[in-house]
Design an enzyme around this catalytic site. Structure first.
Site, PDB file in Angstrom:
ATOM      1  N   CYS A   1      67.599  16.980  24.689  1.00 48.62           N
ATOM      2  CA  CYS A   1      68.001  15.894  25.584  1.00 48.62           C
ATOM      3  C   CYS A   1      68.985  16.446  26.601  1.00 48.62           C
ATOM      4  CB  CYS A   1      68.636  14.757  24.783  1.00 48.62           C
ATOM      5  SG  CYS A   1      68.956  13.282  25.771  1.00 48.62           S
TER       6      CYS A   1
ATOM      7  N   CYS B   1      63.433   9.107  24.990  1.00 49.34           N
ATOM      8  CA  CYS B   1      64.561   9.768  25.667  1.00 49.34           C
ATOM      9  C   CYS B   1      65.837   8.938  25.543  1.00 49.34           C
ATOM     10  CB  CYS B   1      64.244  10.010  27.137  1.00 49.34           C
ATOM     11  SG  CYS B   1      65.398  11.153  27.926  1.00 49.34           S
TER      12      CYS B   1
END
Length: 453
Positions: free
Chosen positions: A372, A192
């Site tokens: 994201c 991430c």
């Protein structure tokens, strides 16, 4: 007498260890055999095991996983920002692993793909017909000098990338009264990658709403040369940091922390002389360097970088046809996110089923899709969705490069429900079908052939 080759390392060098008498398992090892072994009990591992246990039957699928708790790690940004408590992001592992799957509560310590076996830390030798490696990524806190000590002793140093320290973040944010507030991004791949910035935007927003923004220098120090790898969203982020007076220093890699003096030492990556820069901090959020799990690095399964070597379209291992990979442990050239795992799971299901049935895998299927949700404040989010080569693959019929309250609630409220109720149970394979429906033919939807590197 039978011998099997297992790989380990000493002082960073791969050494070949020969374990004899594997056939006499009762004397040294307890041997079990499964049609499918899944190594790793994260989102990818649990989801894949759930998909195949119905096909292969009870007792024919096993998960090798030592952890007692399963974490929904995308929530850690919101935990660090004071929106949720840590308990919201975790559940007991036995509540997540599918009920008809055998749970081997141990670490995988060595792979022998030529013999289709995995050695476990509990002494068991696990034999498989097929294997899925879903081990996630290794957080290397020790690779920054002084970081572990700072995390343990300095209330102002934290990271949202390790479960033991996420809960430190919001109390540290609330204690900020001035000085340099630093956020870092390393040279390595990370899980991430947007999370390194999300906590920065939440911190800046909190300080502003608490009327404590004056006298605080918010600074993002990234080892990269860009603020974000996809130009469409980088353009929006650059406007945000300029508007909110956030400094961005590129090609700066955190190498050392002197917590006793509250100093962070950065190496200037564009310096030919190895020049460093020391910065005083009043708050420091670190995105640590990360790498593939050591057991993969030390095995025949890895590529030169240490990550699991898979075909980027099919997820099948490049050399062993009965092995597939999913998620952060692989060398797939896309951002490592839960959204990526979801889309990969559908590709893996179809391709591994084809191999089990004696057919060939698809030549091109996984587009590199990942997402994201870039939280830019309390109530603001840019929903970045893209595939290989940074090609946008947006689901909703609106401009997702803009900050939106709706996307914030998608991140905060909807995605956790999708994760717990669908992804880990094997039902969610990404938004591909929904993307086609919701856009109603509007905009560009990436095809696999267009995502080639």
């Amino acid at each position: 007498m039978k011998s099997s080759r297992l790989f380990s390392t000493r002082n960073g060098q791969a050494l070949l260890c020969v374990f004899r008498n594997f056939s006499i398992s009762t004397s040294r090892h307890r041997e079990k055999h499964y049609k499918l072994v899944v190594v790793g009990g994260g989102a990818g591992g649990c989801g894949v095991a759930a998909k195949f246990t119905g096909k292969l039957g009870t007792g024919n699928v096993a998960i090798i996983e030592p952890s007692l708790y399963h974490y929904y790690q995308p929530l850690w940004t919101l935990v660090g920002g004071g929106i949720y408590g840590m308990n919201k992001s975790m559940r007991p592992m036995d509540s997540v692993i599918p009920k008809d799957v055998d749970w081997i509560r141990a670490r995988a310590t060595a792979f022998d793909p030529d013999d289709s076996t995995v050695m476990c830390s509990n002494g068991e030798l696990i034999k498989y017909d097929y294997m899925v490696v879903a081990m996630g990524i290794q957080v290397d806190l020790h690779k920054i000098k002084g970081l572990l000590e700072a995390l343990e002793t300095d209330p102002a140093v934290t990271t949202n990338y390790a479960s033991a320290y996420v809960a430190k973040s919001f109390p540290a944010i609330k204690d900020i009264r001035g000085g340099n507030v630093l956020f870092t991004y390393p040279t390595t791949p990370v899980k991430c990658p947007g999370a390194a910035q999300k906590i920065m935007y939440l911190t800046e927003d909190y300080l502003r709403k608490s009327h404590r923004r004056n006298g605080v220098n918010v600074q993002y120090n990234t080892a990269l040369g860009v603020i974000f790898g996809v130009p469409r969203y980088a353009e929006s982020l650059l406007k945000i940091v300029e508007k909110r007076n956030i400094d961005v220093d590129y090609k700066m890699n955190l190498e050392e922390i002197h917590s006793d003096r509250k100093e962070a030492v950065f190496r200037k990556l564009d310096s030919d002389t190895g020049e460093t820069k020391t910065v005083k901090y009043s708050f420091l959020h670190v995105t640590p360097p990360m790498s593939a799990p050591d057991v993969i690095k030390q095995s025949p399964l890895s590529d030169k970088s240490g990550f699991l070597d898979v075909d980027k379209y099919t997820l099948q291992h490049s050399r062993y046809q009965n092995i597939f990979g999913i998620g952060d442990c692989t060398n797939l050239p896309t951002s490592k996110t839960a959204a990526g795992v979801a889309s990969q799971s559908g590709v893996l299901r179809r391709n591994m089923t084809a191999v089990m049935e004696g057919n060939h895998v698809a030549q091109k299927e996984y587009t590199g899709y990942t997402s994201c949700p870039l939280v830019t404040g309390y109530g603001k989010c840019i929903m970045a969705e893209f595939g290989y080569d940074g090609i946008p693959m947006e689901t909703f019929p609106l401009d997702q490069s803009k900050e939106r309250l709706s996307m914030y609630h998608m991140k905060k409220d909807v995605l956790p429900e999708i994760y717990w109720k669908f992804l880990v149970k094997g039902y969610w394979e990404g938004p591909g079908t929904y993307r086609k429906f919701m856009r109603l033919g509007m905009g560009h939807v990436t095809k696999p052939s267009e995502a080639r590197v």
